[in-house]
Motif scaffolding. Structure first.
Motif, PDB file in Angstrom:
ATOM      1  N   ALA A 135       0.866  -1.174   0.000  1.00  0.00           N
ATOM      2  CA  ALA A 135       0.000   0.000   0.000  1.00  0.00           C
ATOM      3  C   ALA A 135       0.908   1.231   0.000  1.00  0.00           C
ATOM      4  CB  ALA A 135      -0.923   0.004   1.220  1.00  0.00           C
ATOM      5  N   PRO A 136       0.499   2.308  -0.675  1.00  0.00           N
ATOM      6  CA  PRO A 136       1.397   3.472  -0.778  1.00  0.00           C
ATOM      7  C   PRO A 136       1.796   4.065   0.568  1.00  0.00           C
ATOM      8  CG  PRO A 136      -0.399   3.632  -2.356  1.00  0.00           C
ATOM      9  CD  PRO A 136      -0.733   2.491  -1.455  1.00  0.00           C
ATOM     10  N   LEU A 137       0.842   4.214   1.471  1.00  0.00           N
ATOM     11  CA  LEU A 137       1.119   4.861   2.755  1.00  0.00           C
ATOM     12  C   LEU A 137       0.707   3.919   3.876  1.00  0.00           C
ATOM     13  CD1 LEU A 137      -0.382   8.405   1.985  1.00  0.00           C
ATOM     14  CD2 LEU A 137       1.851   7.492   1.350  1.00  0.00           C
ATOM     15  N   LEU A 138       1.664   3.569   4.730  1.00  0.00           N
ATOM     16  CA  LEU A 138       1.399   2.633   5.822  1.00  0.00           C
ATOM     17  C   LEU A 138       1.860   3.217   7.150  1.00  0.00           C
ATOM     18  CD1 LEU A 138       2.605  -0.797   4.347  1.00  0.00           C
ATOM     19  CD2 LEU A 138       0.247  -0.197   4.923  1.00  0.00           C
ATOM     20  N   GLU A 139       1.149   2.834   8.189  1.00  0.00           N
ATOM     21  CA  GLU A 139       1.578   3.138   9.552  1.00  0.00           C
ATOM     22  C   GLU A 139       1.580   1.847  10.349  1.00  0.00           C
ATOM     23  OE1 GLU A 139       0.253   6.676  12.165  1.00  0.00           O
ATOM     24  OE2 GLU A 139      -0.942   4.965  12.890  1.00  0.00           O
ATOM     25  N   ALA A 140       2.697   1.553  11.015  1.00  0.00           N
ATOM     26  CA  ALA A 140       2.812   0.347  11.840  1.00  0.00           C
ATOM     27  C   ALA A 140       3.054   0.760  13.282  1.00  0.00           C
ATOM     28  CB  ALA A 140       3.953  -0.531  11.341  1.00  0.00           C
ATOM     29  N   ARG A 141       2.259   0.192  14.168  1.00  0.00           N
ATOM     30  CA  ARG A 141       2.461   0.420  15.602  1.00  0.00           C
ATOM     31  C   ARG A 141       3.242  -0.755  16.165  1.00  0.00           C
ATOM     32  NH1 ARG A 141      -3.037   1.777  15.553  1.00  0.00           N
ATOM     33  NH2 ARG A 141      -3.543  -0.011  16.880  1.00  0.00           N
ATOM     34  N   LEU A 142       4.381  -0.475  16.766  1.00  0.00           N
ATOM     35  CA  LEU A 142       5.292  -1.499  17.259  1.00  0.00           C
ATOM     36  C   LEU A 142       5.406  -1.388  18.771  1.00  0.00           C
ATOM     37  CD1 LEU A 142       7.935  -0.610  14.561  1.00  0.00           C
ATOM     38  CD2 LEU A 142       6.371  -2.527  14.432  1.00  0.00           C
ATOM     39  N   VAL A 143       5.427  -2.529  19.435  1.00  0.00           N
ATOM     40  CA  VAL A 143       5.466  -2.536  20.890  1.00  0.00           C
ATOM     41  C   VAL A 143       6.465  -3.574  21.371  1.00  0.00           C
ATOM     42  CG1 VAL A 143       3.525  -4.157  21.016  1.00  0.00           C
ATOM     43  CG2 VAL A 143       4.049  -2.700  22.981  1.00  0.00           C
ATOM     44  N   ARG A 144       7.151  -3.260  22.475  1.00  0.00           N
ATOM     45  CA  ARG A 144       8.115  -4.191  23.066  1.00  0.00           C
ATOM     46  C   ARG A 144       7.522  -4.749  24.355  1.00  0.00           C
ATOM     47  NH1 ARG A 144      14.061  -2.074  23.510  1.00  0.00           N
ATOM     48  NH2 ARG A 144      12.932  -0.292  24.398  1.00  0.00           N
ATOM     49  N   ARG A 145       7.415  -6.088  24.387  1.00  0.00           N
ATOM     50  CA  ARG A 145       6.924  -6.787  25.580  1.00  0.00           C
ATOM     51  C   ARG A 145       7.880  -7.922  25.902  1.00  0.00           C
ATOM     52  NH1 ARG A 145       1.632  -6.395  22.943  1.00  0.00           N
ATOM     53  NH2 ARG A 145       0.437  -4.698  23.893  1.00  0.00           N
ATOM     54  N   ALA A 146       8.230  -8.044  27.174  1.00  0.00           N
ATOM     55  CA  ALA A 146       9.176  -9.084  27.604  1.00  0.00           C
ATOM     56  C   ALA A 146      10.442  -9.053  26.752  1.00  0.00           C
ATOM     57  CB  ALA A 146       8.523 -10.465  27.552  1.00  0.00           C
ATOM     58  N   ARG A 147      10.915  -7.835  26.481  1.00  0.00           N
ATOM     59  CA  ARG A 147      12.157  -7.595  25.745  1.00  0.00           C
ATOM     60  C   ARG A 147      12.105  -7.984  24.272  1.00  0.00           C
ATOM     61  NH1 ARG A 147      16.951  -9.430  30.001  1.00  0.00           N
ATOM     62  NH2 ARG A 147      16.289  -8.087  31.732  1.00  0.00           N
ATOM     63  N   GLU A 148      10.925  -8.257  23.765  1.00  0.00           N
ATOM     64  CA  GLU A 148      10.788  -8.605  22.353  1.00  0.00           C
ATOM     65  C   GLU A 148       9.830  -7.640  21.668  1.00  0.00           C
ATOM     66  OE1 GLU A 148       9.722 -12.608  21.624  1.00  0.00           O
ATOM     67  OE2 GLU A 148      11.588 -13.451  22.401  1.00  0.00           O
ATOM     68  N   TRP A 149      10.251  -7.173  20.501  1.00  0.00           N
ATOM     69  CA  TRP A 149       9.404  -6.278  19.726  1.00  0.00           C
ATOM     70  C   TRP A 149       8.381  -7.071  18.912  1.00  0.00           C
ATOM     71  CZ3 TRP A 149       8.969  -1.131  20.076  1.00  0.00           C
ATOM     72  CH2 TRP A 149       9.984  -0.431  20.710  1.00  0.00           C
ATOM     73  N   ARG A 150       7.180  -6.527  18.851  1.00  0.00           N
ATOM     74  CA  ARG A 150       6.100  -7.122  18.076  1.00  0.00           C
ATOM     75  C   ARG A 150       5.379  -6.037  17.275  1.00  0.00           C
ATOM     76  NH1 ARG A 150       8.419 -11.040  18.745  1.00  0.00           N
ATOM     77  NH2 ARG A 150       7.861 -12.946  19.886  1.00  0.00           N
ATOM     78  N   VAL A 151       4.806  -6.432  16.161  1.00  0.00           N
ATOM     79  CA  VAL A 151       3.962  -5.519  15.390  1.00  0.00           C
ATOM     80  C   VAL A 151       2.559  -5.597  15.964  1.00  0.00           C
ATOM     81  CG1 VAL A 151       3.068  -4.939  13.119  1.00  0.00           C
ATOM     82  CG2 VAL A 151       5.374  -5.874  13.334  1.00  0.00           C
ATOM     83  N   GLU A 152       2.123  -4.522  16.574  1.00  0.00           N
ATOM     84  CA  GLU A 152       0.801  -4.504  17.209  1.00  0.00           C
ATOM     85  C   GLU A 152      -0.309  -4.270  16.194  1.00  0.00           C
ATOM     86  OE1 GLU A 152      -0.520  -2.742  21.403  1.00  0.00           O
ATOM     87  OE2 GLU A 152      -0.233  -1.165  19.899  1.00  0.00           O
ATOM     88  N   ALA A 153      -0.053  -3.402  15.221  1.00  0.00           N
ATOM     89  CA  ALA A 153      -1.070  -3.108  14.204  1.00  0.00           C
ATOM     90  C   ALA A 153      -0.405  -2.473  12.989  1.00  0.00           C
ATOM     91  CB  ALA A 153      -2.139  -2.175  14.772  1.00  0.00           C
ATOM     92  N   VAL A 154      -1.006  -2.707  11.824  1.00  0.00           N
ATOM     93  CA  VAL A 154      -0.593  -2.054  10.587  1.00  0.00           C
ATOM     94  C   VAL A 154      -1.852  -1.534   9.918  1.00  0.00           C
ATOM     95  CG1 VAL A 154       0.613  -2.293   8.393  1.00  0.00           C
ATOM     96  CG2 VAL A 154       1.289  -3.721  10.318  1.00  0.00           C
ATOM     97  N   ARG A 155      -1.805  -0.285   9.467  1.00  0.00           N
ATOM     98  CA  ARG A 155      -2.995   0.278   8.815  1.00  0.00           C
ATOM     99  C   ARG A 155      -2.571   1.200   7.679  1.00  0.00           C
ATOM    100  NH1 ARG A 155      -4.945   5.471  10.210  1.00  0.00           N
ATOM    101  NH2 ARG A 155      -3.547   6.611  11.601  1.00  0.00           N
ATOM    102  N   PRO A 156      -3.462   1.386   6.685  1.00  0.00           N
ATOM    103  CA  PRO A 156      -3.167   2.372   5.643  1.00  0.00           C
ATOM    104  C   PRO A 156      -3.294   3.774   6.229  1.00  0.00           C
ATOM    105  CG  PRO A 156      -5.371   1.482   5.355  1.00  0.00           C
ATOM    106  CD  PRO A 156      -4.747   0.704   6.472  1.00  0.00           C
ATOM    107  N   LEU A 157      -2.475   4.672   5.785  1.00  0.00           N
ATOM    108  CA  LEU A 157      -2.452   6.032   6.313  1.00  0.00           C
ATOM    109  C   LEU A 157      -3.102   6.973   5.314  1.00  0.00           C
ATOM    110  CD1 LEU A 157      -1.191   7.389   8.866  1.00  0.00           C
ATOM    111  CD2 LEU A 157       0.743   8.007   7.414  1.00  0.00           C
TER     112      LEU A 157
END
Length: 488
Positions: A135-157
């Motif tokens: 998709a041309p424009l994306l926003e990803a919300r990233l979160v670190r839990r228990a010392r590991e990064w995860r992708v919490e959400a991805v959405r078109p911007l």
């Protein structure tokens, strides 16, 4: 013209570029469906992709008109799925630590514009996210839990949601993207089709050498293709082509299979087709398939933990053990006594519940018959490496010693060899295959069918020359022409 940018309001997209024009969603949706040529790239930058919104319909109708929307409806729906981040590729997951571990905060919002990020440190991660969700424009919300990064959400911007200070960067990357995606031309005539050739520039033994790739490019252009060499980073662009030709060693748990799957899903003509990769990649499947079609092979049995003791009595010694997913002589070993047989079989069975054992039939060379569209088109003899039982001898340090080769015209190859090769290939499908066979007198036996055969300049093309490359590209063109005729 490389495409059309579709926005809700013209003022939403202030970026001027010679290779694209701007339309509002209303103008696009109400325009004459035949007004824009098929295969036009549609960059959908509407403010909403909600179901049955104008943004949703822009991508939906673009596909119906034979055009190429970015994002397409499949991507729009994938971005809405609650479990979307859970099905991200291994590539995305592997890039998270290197990209984010130095951050002090446990949360981060990443923006990707046409696969690029304003923060250089996150460039590879932004590209991987674009490949996962083109998709041309994306926003990803990233979160670190228990010392590991995860992708919490991805959405078109939406354009109106861009952070302040990002507009100049978006204008820069969009201009670069449009320039790179502009149709390639030969002289002043636009080519009717786009062909992507997937390669790995770092692969030590690719299925086609650099000279062969240049021949394929030339043959493609002569057959009416705009040809582009791509690599694994171009996954997000697959839908922009009409055909995909994979010239990188294929495997099932590999990005080459994902490319083939996505291309097939998007309606491209694909070589190697994902079904061919699945079938040829597993020697257990091949053994059963050849038996069902009554195609002669060396004496074969499927081995599991409970029947290792039966192998010697049935096949004799020495015999050959094969890891099901082996390729290019790797994962294939000859065992000479009962102890070695048991040790090697148990080691292989740690990776797979089934392996293949075959009787050992020594010959001075193996035949390789190239088959495309169910017809043979080249024949090679591959001679065994010096003081070795295979055509390729590998040492423990990664060194490779290959035997000699001799290419002959199909008319000069033994008819029984050609017939057996064609029968074996047709049992797999109608794509491009290299069939390996052994011949002893009048007895011909199929060893295996390869979905991604070597086509190297100076080897397989010794008889046909440029006609070999034209034959492969011509097959792709014929299939595209047949589809176009069927759509009329």
């Amino acid at each position: 013209m490389s495409g059309i940018v579709v926005v809700d309001r013209r003022a939403d997209w202030p970026v001027a570029h010679a290779d694209v024009r701007v339309m509002t969603a209303w103008e696009y949706l109400t325009a004459d469906p035949g007004g824009e040529p098929p295969r036009t790239r549609i960059y959908n930058l509407c403010r909403s992709f909600a179901y049955q919104s104008s943004g949703y319909y822009v991508s939906l109708l673009a596909a119906a008109r034979g055009q190429r929307p970015l994002p397409d409806v499949t991507t729009i729906q994938d971005l809405k799925l609650r479990d979307g981040p859970r099905v991200l590729s291994e590539e995305v997951e592997s890039l998270l630590p290197a990209s984010l571990d130095r951050l002090e905060s446990d949360r981060y919002t990443l923006h990707a514009y046409f696969g690029r990020c304003p923060v250089q440190r996150h460039a590879r991660l932004a590209r991987a996210l674009f490949n996962a969700f083109p998709a041309p424009l994306l926003e990803a919300r990233l979160v670190r839990r228990a010392r590991e990064w995860r992708v919490e959400a991805v959405r078109p911007l939406a354009l109106g949601e861009l952070p302040s200070g990002h507009h100049d960067f978006l204008a820069e990357v969009a201009a670069d993207y449009f320039r790179r995606r502009a149709p390639r031309r030969r002289g002043k005539r636009a080519q009717p089709f786009d062909l992507a050739i997937l390669v790995n520039p770092d692969e030590p033994q690719p299925p086609s050498n650099a000279r062969a790739l240049r021949h394929f490019e030339r043959a493609g252009e002569e057959a009416g293709f705009a040809v582009e060499i791509i690599d694994r980073s171009d996954y997000g662009h697959v839908a922009e082509f009409d055909a995909l030709f994979i010239r990188e060693t294929t495997a099932v748990n590999h990005h080459t299979y994902r490319f083939a799957r996505r291309a097939a899903r998007e309606g491209l003509v694909v070589i190697d087709h994902p079904e061919s990769i699945l079938r040829c990649a597993n020697k257990v499947f091949l053994a059963e398939l050849m038996a069902r079609h009554r195609i002669r092979t060396p004496e074969t049995m499927l081995v599991h933990a409970r029947n290792i003791g039966e192998v010697e009595a049935r096949l004799g010694l020495p015999c050959v053990l094969k890891q099901p997913d082996s390729a290019f002589s790797m994962g294939v070993i000859k065992v000479g006594d009962a102890a070695e047989l048991k040790r090697a079989a148990l080691a292989m069975l740690e990776r797979s519940d089934l392996i293949v054992a075959q009787g050992f039939e020594p010959t001075d060379y193996d035949w390789r018959i190239g088959v495309i569209g169910g017809e043979a088109f080249y024949a090679c003899r591959y001679f065994m490496a010096k003081a070795h039982w295979q055509i390729v001898k590998r040492d423990g340090a990664g060194g490779v010693d290959e035997g000699a080769h001799e290419t002959v015209a199909i008319a000069d190859a033994p008819r029984a060899v050609v017939r057996a090769a064609v029968a074996a290939a047709r049992a797999i499908g109608d794509g491009l295959y290299g069939v390996d066979l052994k011949q002893a007198g009048n007895r011909v036996k199929v060893i295996e069918v390869n979905d991604n055969p070597n086509l190297d300049a100076g080897v397989e093309d010794q008889v046909l020359g440029p006609a070999l490359y034209a034959r492969v590209i011509g097959h792709i063109r014929q299939r595209l022409d047949a589809r176009r005729a069927g759509a009329r």
